[in-house]
Design an enzyme around this catalytic site. Structure first.
Site, PDB file in Angstrom:
ATOM      1  N   LYS A   1      50.053  49.106  37.789  1.00 17.59           N
ATOM      2  CA  LYS A   1      50.616  49.260  36.615  1.00 17.59           C
ATOM      3  C   LYS A   1      51.513  50.496  36.530  1.00 17.59           C
ATOM      4  O   LYS A   1      52.764  50.352  36.059  1.00 17.59           O
ATOM      5  CB  LYS A   1      49.668  49.164  35.698  1.00 17.59           C
ATOM      6  CG  LYS A   1      50.270  49.285  34.128  1.00 17.59           C
ATOM      7  CD  LYS A   1      49.250  49.059  32.815  1.00 17.59           C
ATOM      8  CE  LYS A   1      50.010  48.938  31.783  1.00 17.59           C
ATOM      9  NZ  LYS A   1      49.303  48.776  30.409  1.00 17.59           N
TER      10      LYS A   1
ATOM     11  N   GLY B   1      45.293  47.605  32.578  1.00 20.58           N
ATOM     12  CA  GLY B   1      44.990  47.304  33.914  1.00 20.58           C
ATOM     13  C   GLY B   1      43.817  46.487  34.322  1.00 20.58           C
ATOM     14  O   GLY B   1      44.114  45.495  35.026  1.00 20.58           O
ATOM     15  N   ARG B   2      42.889  46.319  33.637  1.00 23.86           N
ATOM     16  CA  ARG B   2      41.700  45.647  33.841  1.00 23.86           C
ATOM     17  C   ARG B   2      41.620  43.942  33.356  1.00 23.86           C
ATOM     18  O   ARG B   2      40.877  43.325  33.410  1.00 23.86           O
ATOM     19  CB  ARG B   2      40.394  46.417  33.298  1.00 23.86           C
ATOM     20  CG  ARG B   2      40.489  46.584  31.715  1.00 23.86           C
ATOM     21  CD  ARG B   2      39.325  47.549  31.472  1.00 23.86           C
ATOM     22  NE  ARG B   2      39.283  48.132  30.125  1.00 23.86           N
ATOM     23  CZ  ARG B   2      39.887  49.322  29.944  1.00 23.86           C
ATOM     24  NH1 ARG B   2      40.807  50.131  30.762  1.00 23.86           N
ATOM     25  NH2 ARG B   2      40.006  49.662  28.669  1.00 23.86           N
TER      26      ARG B   2
ATOM     27  N   GLU C   1      45.729  56.797  44.929  1.00 23.61           N
ATOM     28  CA  GLU C   1      45.209  56.027  46.030  1.00 23.61           C
ATOM     29  C   GLU C   1      46.133  55.076  46.613  1.00 23.61           C
ATOM     30  O   GLU C   1      46.356  55.106  47.514  1.00 23.61           O
ATOM     31  CB  GLU C   1      43.953  55.533  45.556  1.00 23.61           C
ATOM     32  CG  GLU C   1      42.764  56.244  45.262  1.00 23.61           C
ATOM     33  CD  GLU C   1      42.655  56.934  43.797  1.00 23.61           C
ATOM     34  OE1 GLU C   1      43.806  57.006  43.140  1.00 23.61           O
ATOM     35  OE2 GLU C   1      41.373  57.163  43.442  1.00 23.61           O
TER      36      GLU C   1
ATOM     37  N   GLU D   1      34.733  50.311  31.643  1.00 26.29           N
ATOM     38  CA  GLU D   1      35.884  50.994  31.184  1.00 26.29           C
ATOM     39  C   GLU D   1      36.462  50.626  29.700  1.00 26.29           C
ATOM     40  O   GLU D   1      37.063  51.544  29.245  1.00 26.29           O
ATOM     41  CB  GLU D   1      36.866  50.461  32.271  1.00 26.29           C
ATOM     42  CG  GLU D   1      37.992  51.836  32.364  1.00 26.29           C
ATOM     43  CD  GLU D   1      39.082  51.577  33.539  1.00 26.29           C
ATOM     44  OE1 GLU D   1      38.932  52.393  34.605  1.00 26.29           O
ATOM     45  OE2 GLU D   1      39.815  50.814  33.519  1.00 26.29           O
TER      46      GLU D   1
ATOM     47  N   LYS E   1      40.560  63.151  37.751  1.00 25.45           N
ATOM     48  CA  LYS E   1      42.069  63.040  38.614  1.00 25.45           C
ATOM     49  C   LYS E   1      42.568  64.236  38.343  1.00 25.45           C
ATOM     50  O   LYS E   1      42.993  64.871  39.367  1.00 25.45           O
ATOM     51  CB  LYS E   1      42.540  61.929  37.828  1.00 25.45           C
ATOM     52  CG  LYS E   1      42.138  60.490  38.046  1.00 25.45           C
ATOM     53  CD  LYS E   1      43.433  59.561  37.553  1.00 25.45           C
ATOM     54  CE  LYS E   1      42.885  58.116  37.346  1.00 25.45           C
ATOM     55  NZ  LYS E   1      44.088  57.383  36.541  1.00 25.45           N
TER      56      LYS E   1
ATOM     57  N   HIS F   1      15.307  39.408  46.607  1.00 23.01           N
ATOM     58  CA  HIS F   1      14.449  40.012  47.685  1.00 23.01           C
ATOM     59  C   HIS F   1      14.888  41.271  47.691  1.00 23.01           C
ATOM     60  O   HIS F   1      14.479  42.199  48.722  1.00 23.01           O
ATOM     61  CB  HIS F   1      14.886  39.278  48.907  1.00 23.01           C
ATOM     62  CG  HIS F   1      14.546  37.895  49.038  1.00 23.01           C
ATOM     63  ND1 HIS F   1      13.269  37.246  49.178  1.00 23.01           N
ATOM     64  CD2 HIS F   1      15.173  36.697  48.709  1.00 23.01           C
ATOM     65  CE1 HIS F   1      13.211  35.868  49.308  1.00 23.01           C
ATOM     66  NE2 HIS F   1      14.398  35.672  48.742  1.00 23.01           N
TER      67      HIS F   1
HETATM   68  O1  F6P Z   1      41.880  55.271  36.813  1.00 20.52           O
HETATM   69  C1  F6P Z   1      41.609  54.062  36.137  1.00 20.52           C
HETATM   70  C2  F6P Z   1      42.834  53.072  36.171  1.00 20.52           C
HETATM   71  O2  F6P Z   1      43.645  53.651  35.317  1.00 20.52           O
HETATM   72  C3  F6P Z   1      42.311  51.820  35.740  1.00 20.52           C
HETATM   73  O3  F6P Z   1      42.282  51.551  34.374  1.00 20.52           O
HETATM   74  C4  F6P Z   1      43.515  50.906  36.360  1.00 20.52           C
HETATM   75  O4  F6P Z   1      43.118  49.806  36.481  1.00 20.52           O
HETATM   76  C5  F6P Z   1      43.211  51.492  37.717  1.00 20.52           C
HETATM   77  O5  F6P Z   1      43.361  53.155  37.371  1.00 20.52           O
HETATM   78  C6  F6P Z   1      44.689  51.562  38.507  1.00 20.52           C
HETATM   79  O6  F6P Z   1      45.989  51.844  37.774  1.00 20.52           O
HETATM   80  P1  F6P Z   1      47.191  51.456  38.172  1.00 20.52           P
HETATM   81  O7  F6P Z   1      47.399  49.817  38.183  1.00 20.52           O
HETATM   82  O8  F6P Z   1      48.086  52.062  37.220  1.00 20.52           O
HETATM   83  O9  F6P Z   1      47.422  51.746  39.550  1.00 20.52           O
END
Ligand code: F6P
Length: 504
Positions: free
Chosen positions: A191, A250-251, A197, A336, A477, A367
Site C-alpha cells: 500500500k 492494508g488488512r 521487507e 491489528e 520498525k 491431536h
Molecule cells: O506494519 C503493519 C502494516 O502496516 C500492515 O498494516 C500492512 O498490512 C503491512 O504493514 C504492509 O504494509 P504495506 O502494504 O504498506 O507494505
C-alpha cells in the site's frame, strides 16, 4: 464512558449466567441463535446457539450498541466519512465490492477494469509466456491473497503464485527454486510502497531476474499500491502499476489491486464472484437491524467472553484443509484492528479489547492443542468453520469423518463428561460457534471474509475504539531502522545481542 454505555455494561454484568445446558432447555434455543443466509455461492449457516448469550443479553447488548452509536457509525463507514479519525481517512474497502459512497464505488470499478485488462492480457500472453507469479508483500498485502489462492486455486490454477512476505531470504530463495526466471512475473504489493521487507525482497527479485538472463527485469514487474507515483519512481512502467485508494486499509485490501494474484490464479470471473459474495454480506450487514445482524451478534458474543468472562484468547478452527490459512489471516484482521488501549477520544479503554486470536486446522489441532480447550484452565471461545460439499474427490468417508469430528468437538465442549477419576473428567459448558458453508467457492469465501471484517468493526464500535489504525507496529520498525543505521545505543541486553550476532 457515557452514562448510557456504562448503564448497558452494568446491566450486562448483573445478568444471570446460565449454563449452556440450561439454555438448551428452551426448545426455541436453536432456532433463535442460528441463522441461514442465502448467498450467491450457496447457503451459510451461522450457529451461535452454543454460546452463553440469551435474550436478556441480546437486549442489553443492543442497548450498548445504541449507546455506542452503532447504526450511525456503520452508516458513516459506508458513506465514506472519515471514521479513521487518527489518520483522518475514510474506510472504503466495501466500495471495492460495489457497496458504499457512489463516487468511491465508481472509482473502484474503474480501477478494477484496469486490473481486469492487465490480468486478461497476461493470460493471453501479452507479457510473453508467464507460468509463475512471485507475489511480494507482507501483512495485509500478503495474508489475504495467500488465503484466497490456497483456498480456491488448488486444482486448476491459471498461474502458479508464490506469496513471499518475510525479509528472511530463505522465503524468497524458496520461491526462486520453484520458478523459471524466463516465465516468471513479480508483483510488488505494498500500500505504502515503502515497507522494508517488501522493497528489499523486490530488489532481490529484480537481481535474480537479471542474473538469470532477463534483460528487461522491470518489464516483468507489476506494482500494486495506493501510491502509484512511488512505484513509477522506483522503476515500474505506469501501464503495470495498479493503484487503489488510500481509504482502503492494508488488512482490508485483498479486494483491491492487492488481489491481483488472486485474479491471476483464478481468472477474472471468479474474482468478480469473490467480490459479489462479500457484497452480499455487506448488504446483510448494512440492512439488518437488531440481533439478526450476524456480524453484530458475533461481535457481542466476542465481547461477552473477553469483558464479562475473562477470556484472553479466542480460537478459530477450520475443518477444511483449504482454509488452513484462515486463522493467520484472522489474526491480523482482529489483532491489528482491535488490539488497542485507547478509545476514539484518546482516553483509556473501559476493559480488555481484542482477545488473542489463534487457531488451526481440524482435525490436526485435535491431536495437538484441544486438550487445553477441553480440560485446561483457560476459557477459550471457539469458532468452527466447515463446508458441506467436500473439496476432495476421495472416498466420502474422509469428509464424513472430518465433519463428524468438527461437530463432535462443539458437542463435547458443551456437554463435558463426569468421571470418578478427576483426570478423566470434562467440565463442559465451554462455548463454541459454528459456521457451516454449503460449498466453499469464491462467493462464499468472499462472504466469510466480509463477515469477519464486519464482526471486527462491530467489536471496535462497541468498545469505542478506532479499528482502522495500527500505530502499535511503528516503534519496533523505528528501532530496527535505527539499529541498521548503526547510530543509536540501546539497553544492555539489546546491545549484547547485537554484538554477539555481529550486527554492531
Ligand atoms: O506494519 C503493519 C502494516 O502496516 C500492515 O498494516 C500492512 O498490512 C503491512 O504493514 C504492509 O504494509 P504495506 O502494504 O504498506 O507494505
Amino acid at each position: 464512558m457515557s452514562d448510557a454505555i456504562s448503564a448497558a455494561w452494568q446491566e450486562l454484568e448483573l445478568l444471570p449466567k446460565p449454563t449452556l445446558k440450561a439454555l438448551f432447555a428452551d426448545p426455541a434455543r436453536l432456532e433463535a441463535w442460528s441463522a441461514r443466509l442465502d448467498l450467491p455461492g450457496g447457503t451459510v449457516r451461522f450457529d451461535w446457539s452454543k454460546t452463553h448469550l440469551d435474550a436478556a443479553h441480546a437486549a442489553a447488548f443492543l442497548k450498548l450498541a445504541d449507546a455506542a452509536g452503532f447504526a450511525a457509525r456503520r452508516g458513516a463507514m459506508f458513506a465514506g466519512e472519515h471514521i479513521n479519525t487518527t489518520e483522518d481517512r475514510a474506510v472504503e474497502h466495501t466500495a471495492l465490492r460495489g457497496v458504499g459512497r457512489e463516487t468511491s464505488v465508481e472509482e473502484a470499478q474503474a480501477l478494477h477494469l484496469r486490473m481486469q485488462s492487465l490480468v486478461e492480457a497476461i493470460h493471453e500472453g501479452a507479457l510473453g509466456e508467464t507460468r509463475h507469479l512471485i507475489h511480494i508483500g507482507i501483512g495485509g498485502s500478503a495474508l489475504g491473497p495467500a488465503l484466497a489462492i490456497d483456498a480456491l486455486a488448488r486444482d486448476e490454477a491459471k498461474m502458479q503464485v508464490h506469496v513471499v512476505s518475510n525479509i528472511d531470504g530463505c522465503a524468497l530463495e524458496a520461491a526462486f527454486k520453484a520458478c523459471d526466471p524466463a516465465t516468471t512475473l513479480i508483483a510488488v504489493a505494498s500500500k505504502t510502497f515503502t515497507t522494508t521487507e517488501t522493497m528489499t525482497n523486490a530488489m532481490s527479485a529484480l537481481d535474480w531476474l537479471r542474473q538469470n538472463g532477463v534483460e528487461d527485469a522491470y518489464g516483468r514487474v507489476v506494482a500494486l499500491t495506493a501510491y502509484p507515483d512511488k512505484a513509477v519512481e522506483w522503476g515500474v512502467d505506469e501501464t503495470r502499476v495498479l493503484p487503489f485508494s488510500e481509504s482502503v486499509g492494508g488488512r482490508y485490501s485483498l479486494w483491491s489491486s492487492i488481489g491481483f494474484p488472486i485474479a491471476l490464479a483464478l481468472g477474472w470471473d471468479d474474482f468478480a464472484e469473490f467480490l459479489d459474495g462479500a457484497a452480499a454480506m455487506d448488504r446483510h450487514f448494512l440492512e439488518t437491524n437488531g440481533f439478526a445482524n450476524l456480524p453484530l451478534r458475533a461481535a457481542c458474543a466476542d465481547l461477552y467472553y473477553t469483558r464479562l468472562r475473562g477470556a484472553q484468547t479466542r480460537a478459530c478452527f477450520a475443518y477444511d484443509e483449504r482454509l488452513r490459512l484462515f486463522p493467520s489471516y484472522l489474526q491480523q484482521l482482529e489483532m491489528e484492528s482491535n488490539g488497542k488501549s485507547v478509545k476514539l477520544d484518546g482516553s483509556p479503554v473501559d476493559g480488555p479489547t481484542a482477545p488473542i486470536t489463534w487457531g488451526g486446522v481440524g482435525t490436526d489441532a485435535q491431536h495437538a492443542v484441544f486438550q487445553l480447550l477441553h480440560q485446561g484452565t483457560n476459557l477459550v471461545p471457539v469458532d468452527f468453520i466447515a463446508a458441506i460439499i467436500p473439496g476432495d474427490s476421495l472416498d466420502p468417508a474422509h469428509h464424513r469423518n472430518l465433519l463428524a469430528n468438527c461437530f463432535a468437538q462443539g458437542a463435547a465442549l458443551m456437554a463435558g463428561k463426569a468421571a470418578k477419576d478427576p483426570a478423566r473428567a470434562y467440565p463442559g459448558d465451554r462455548p463454541s460457534a459454528a459456521i457451516l458453508v454449503e460449498d466453499l467457492n469464491p462467493a462464499t469465501l468472499g462472504a466469510l471474509i466480509a463477515f469477519h471484517e464486519h464482526r471486527t468493526f462491530c467489536a471496535g464500535v462497541l468498545m469505542q475504539i478506532n479499528s482502522f489504525d495500527q500505530f502499535g507496529v511503528e516503534l519496533g520498525k523505528d528501532i530496527a531502522r535505527a539499529i541498521v543505521g548503526g547510530a543509536a545505543v540501546f539497553d544492555a541486553s539489546t546491545e549484547a545481542l547485537l554484538a554477539e550476532a555481529g550486527i554492531k
